[in-house]
Design a protein around this motif. Structure first.
Motif: not given
Lengths: 335, 335
Positions: A35-36, A39-40, A42-47
């Protein structure tokens, strides 16, 4: 100061982005993009709903796990492969990975080859580089791999049952044989030798097999530390013992000219195999359908029993103690 | 060979288990324990329904990020803190962390102090050591931190808006001041100096603040690379510019005796602060309730505007260009 000037070059952000771009040439079709991503902070992830997250991390150090002048494509490939092998052993499907690259400032050529090696495997297994960092220092590579498994279906070490058959995939000992080749004889240009060096430098993790084993195997582990040591981990975790039949170990032309004892030591203690060792009940029946689905040979090499300890038995019923006991992580060579 | 003998000692499994045990003395009340933690090929984790996973990883190298003879408790604390700071910048709540420890075989005393330092922070923030590895080689520590955030509420760098106030938490420049202290004068035994060394060696990540900023801040970053460079990342990612008012930077007794220019250079470019820099619209009103909830001082230091670039302006309206441009990750000292 303009914002443009404030971006360090060559810095962490650029390098990781460069690696991701190189990887991206292989993975146009990532099943679950971050999801992100890079470049930020942290990474944002959808399980996925109904899934559990499966996470593993391993560091490879120059001079310990690879030579500093090794082919950078092999280093990149293997750093990801050893982690995906752990996901395979859990029955998980890879989704994202993170890279911490430590070393002297790399040149573009080295970095491109490193990224291509990692990207080749990432693309073929559908995992996306979602973050990481780069820093100066003695060279090492840490990869953290995240995968998913349907809830409750992860393959564990602790759930072997008495009477289970013990099965190993592929040809244990190939990587150890390739590692020791220069000491013995020039490498031959035959298929078996080529495969041995491929298993050493670019081991393909057994992800398809791991997925096929969900709901079939009772216990599973990857044999990165050597077959005997890793099977020992299953026995410890399950509170059980086992018999291993040495004459059932698969044979290969790469072992020709070796004594049986030398071959058994390589196959049981050599390490670096990244095959799977698992236990299945007799009720699971013939394994040929599983072999075909997973695309790898499977060999029954023993049986789980009550009690404790691993007994290795030759064709005459005599006991054999392998010389090696797996990989000591604070040494530079298998013990 | 018995299974017991096959377990390498001291090996990866024992060391990570030892570290987890040491950490466990602090975290009897982990909010979301791993479904499968240390001891298998990988960890299995349950992400809360309605939440996204937030993941970050950072490597600290001996001789680059810390001295090899630094207090092991500080190394353990800081290796986790720098990662939790990234989670704070995303508005995430920490849940699990993974540790890759590379170095010469550590003695029990060193390892115990390292684990206690990491465990102190882990326990107070509710994150559980769920896996990792240990290996021989030049000393470095990689931590990967996993947190959770309600879906769609992660704080990003790319979402600043023209007119936003720019806010910084705490006292930027403290860590950089402490780092340079030996070159200038003996450390004083006052509260401000003690705090400066604490921010350098055991920086408490601003997790409570990050959580409070969900739905309030437009953009957020942690200022590990230095305030100017990290604010620059927000501007780059948001496609905007900003004005930064130098006379609004918070002052501290630790900067006494420095020229204004030296102080600004430390506060804008020193790095290693692990404070948060964020942007909020005027509509969010007074920040004192936020300060109280988060337990940290907040200072408005500038304003986002259309255009590009960061203009640092002194009390007379004159432009100032900070000497430093953040941390170059392939150098051993802030550039």
């Amino acid at each position: 100061m303009s914002a443009e000037e404030s971006t360090p070059k060559p810095g962490e952000f650029d390098l990781i982005r460069h690696l991701a771009d190189a990887a991206g040439r292989y993975d146009n079709d990532v099943p679950r993009p971050a999801a992100v991503g890079i470049g930020d902070d942290a990474a944002v992830l959808d399980v996925d709903p109904g899934c559990q997250l499966v996470v593993t991390t391993d560091t490879l150090v120059a001079g310990v796990h690879f030579e500093a002048d090794a082919a950078p494509g092999d280093i990149g490939y293997k750093a990801l492969a050893v982690n995906l092998s752990d996901l395979a052993a859990m029955g998980a499907t890879p989704a994202w990975h993170f890279l911490n690259l430590t070393g002297p400032p790399p040149d573009r050529e080295w970095l491109g080859a490193f990224a291509a090696g990692m990207g080749e495997l990432a693309g073929s297994e559908g995992t996306q580089l979602a973050g990481g960092d780069t820093t100066g220092g003695p060279m090492s590579v840490t990869v953290t791999a995240l995968g998913q498994v349907p809830r409750g279906q992860a393959l564990l070490r602790s759930t072997a049952q008495p009477g289970d058959r013990i099965v190993v995939s592929g040809m244990p000992g190939l990587a150890a044989r390739a590692l020791r080749w220069p000491e013995r004889s020039p490498a031959l240009e035959d298929a078996a030798t080529t495969e041995a060096f491929r298993r050493l430098h670019r081991p393909r993790p057994r992800l398809a097999l791991g997925r096929c084993l969900r709901g079939v195997a009772h216990a599973c582990i990857d044999i990165s530390d050597g077959l005997a040591a890793d099977l020992g981990h299953i026995l410890d975790a399950s509170g059980l013992g086992a018999e291993l039949w040495l004459d059932r170990l698969p044979d290969s032309p790469v072992f020709s000219g070796m004594t049986l004892e030398s071959r058994w030591n390589l196959q049981l203690g050599g390490g670096d195999d990244y095959e799977l060792c698992f236990t299945v009940p007799d009720a699971a029946g013939d394994l040929s359908a599983l072999e075909e689905a997973a695309g790898v040979a499977l060999t029954v090499i023993g049986r789980i029993r009550k009690g404790a300890g691993l007994d290795c038995i030759d064709a005459d019923g005599a006991a054999f103690s392998p010389r090696t006991a797996g990989w000591d992580h604070f040494r530079s060579d298998p013990a």
